[in-house]
Design a protein around this motif. Structure first.
Motif, PDB file in Angstrom:
ATOM      1  N   HIS A 152      -7.523  -5.375   2.827  1.00  0.00           N
ATOM      2  CA  HIS A 152      -7.392  -6.396   1.787  1.00  0.00           C
ATOM      3  C   HIS A 152      -6.863  -7.728   2.317  1.00  0.00           C
ATOM      4  CE1 HIS A 152      -8.206  -3.371  -1.314  1.00  0.00           C
ATOM      5  NE2 HIS A 152      -7.435  -2.558  -0.619  1.00  0.00           N
ATOM      6  N   THR A 177      -2.443  -1.216  -3.528  1.00  0.00           N
ATOM      7  CA  THR A 177      -3.540  -0.359  -3.094  1.00  0.00           C
ATOM      8  C   THR A 177      -3.049   1.038  -2.731  1.00  0.00           C
ATOM      9  OG1 THR A 177      -5.419  -0.216  -1.554  1.00  0.00           O
ATOM     10  CG2 THR A 177      -3.375  -1.143  -0.695  1.00  0.00           C
ATOM     11  N   PHE A 196      -4.597  -0.284  -9.399  1.00  0.00           N
ATOM     12  CA  PHE A 196      -4.522  -0.194  -7.946  1.00  0.00           C
ATOM     13  C   PHE A 196      -5.911  -0.301  -7.329  1.00  0.00           C
ATOM     14  CE2 PHE A 196      -0.600   1.726  -9.293  1.00  0.00           C
ATOM     15  CZ  PHE A 196       0.313   1.415  -8.299  1.00  0.00           C
ATOM     16  N   GLU A 197      -5.965  -0.989  -6.177  1.00  0.00           N
ATOM     17  CA  GLU A 197      -7.160  -0.984  -5.354  1.00  0.00           C
ATOM     18  C   GLU A 197      -7.150   0.296  -4.513  1.00  0.00           C
ATOM     19  OE1 GLU A 197      -9.414  -3.394  -5.458  1.00  0.00           O
ATOM     20  OE2 GLU A 197      -8.308  -4.816  -6.706  1.00  0.00           O
ATOM     21  N   THR A 198      -8.214   0.500  -3.737  1.00  0.00           N
ATOM     22  CA  THR A 198      -8.269   1.651  -2.839  1.00  0.00           C
ATOM     23  C   THR A 198      -8.485   1.150  -1.414  1.00  0.00           C
ATOM     24  OG1 THR A 198      -9.174   3.080  -4.569  1.00  0.00           O
ATOM     25  CG2 THR A 198      -9.456   3.814  -2.301  1.00  0.00           C
ATOM     26  N   GLY A 231       0.812  -1.214   0.000  1.00  0.00           N
ATOM     27  CA  GLY A 231       0.000   0.000   0.000  1.00  0.00           C
ATOM     28  C   GLY A 231       0.839   1.255   0.000  1.00  0.00           C
ATOM     29  N   LYS A 237      -7.354   6.792  -6.429  1.00  0.00           N
ATOM     30  CA  LYS A 237      -7.741   5.807  -7.426  1.00  0.00           C
ATOM     31  C   LYS A 237      -6.811   5.923  -8.623  1.00  0.00           C
ATOM     32  CE  LYS A 237     -12.671   5.619  -6.240  1.00  0.00           C
ATOM     33  NZ  LYS A 237     -14.068   5.771  -6.741  1.00  0.00           N
TER      34      LYS A 237
END
Length: 262
Positions: A180, A163, A172-174, A138, A168
């Motif tokens: 996660h 992430t 990539f996730e947020t 992250g 955003k």
């Protein structure tokens, strides 16, 4: 008798501008190092700081450094060909042999990716020695992403979740890394280990989330990248309770680390 606190000069071979605040310095060095160890980097008359090895190869090692103070300001002014003073390596290392032929989960936050980068590169180059590698990494936002070139490589062999805390971006996730952890299929693993590195608050909550997902203390490993000063157990600056982080760490099993986290 060798003076273990005396730094020696090493030539800077290359400097990679990872972000506006983090640079990776490739330094000429033939000193054997283990995964997870650190060096004391210094500039004469300015100061020194402990920095984990973020990369290593034939005749060189790398350090990924964040610009946060007087010493790092001085380091960021250096150029390839200049000399960087260093002493080490110090500390223990990631128990690579315990990881082999099992599943490995790596959870890293921000510059916490640097101390685990060498083990990720090792298993990328030796996929026959690991069952699977699952990574959650992250960053605060897209401008803070480290080792973008490595993340793209790792995605070809590892199960990657990248992430951004509150941003955003494509690929990539947020959300925080803790959000996660539940996506990791722990129940499908016969035997596994979890490595986590990042700010103490991240490791605190990641540890709690891992425990909530049934992960045993003994399967978790962390690295402390702070508090160290002399690196040889003399100054006491890194002492937490009765533990000298520079001597017994920086890598700890969570059975002990949970009592050392802030």
């Amino acid at each position: 008798m060798k003076n273990i606190t005396l730094p020696s000069p090493h030539k800077i071979l290359n400097i990679i501008h990872e972000t506006n605040a983090e640079y990776t310095f490739r330094v000429e060095c033939n000193i054997e190092t283990k995964h997870g160890q650190f060096f004391q980097l210094s500039i004469p008359k300015v100061g020194e700081a402990p920095i984990s090895v973020s990369g290593k190869g034939d005749g060189w090692i790398e350090f990924t450094i964040r610009k946060v103070g007087q010493l790092t300001n001085g380091l960021f002014a250096l150029k390839p060909g200049n000399m960087l003073f260093m002493r080490g390596p110090y500390g223990n290392s990631w128990p690579i042999d315990k990881f082999k032929n099992k599943d490995l989960i790596v959870i890293a936050g921000g510059t916490g990716l640097a101390p685990v980068r060498t083990i990720l590169n090792y298993f990328y180059d030796h996929p026959d020695e690991i069952k699977s590698v699952n990574v959650i990494v992250g960053f605060r936002d897209i401008n803070c992403v480290l080792f973008d070139y490595d993340l793209k490589r790792f995605k070809t062999k590892f199960n990657m979740i990248c992430t951004l805390d509150n941003d955003k971006a494509e690929g990539f996730e947020t959300g925080m890394v803790t959000a996660h952890i539940k996506k990791i299929p722990f129940s499908s693993f016969e035997d596994y280990n979890v490595v986590m590195v990042g700010p103490p608050i991240m490791m605190h909550f990641a540890g709690k989330e891992l425990l909530a997902n049934g992960v045993e203390d003994s399967k978790m490993w962390v690295s402390f990248e702070r508090k160290m000063s002399c690196a040889v157990g003399k100054c006491g600056h890194c002492k937490i309770n009765e533990t000298y982080v520079c001597l017994e760490g920086p890598v700890f099993n969570y059975t002990k680390a949970k009592n050392l986290l802030d």
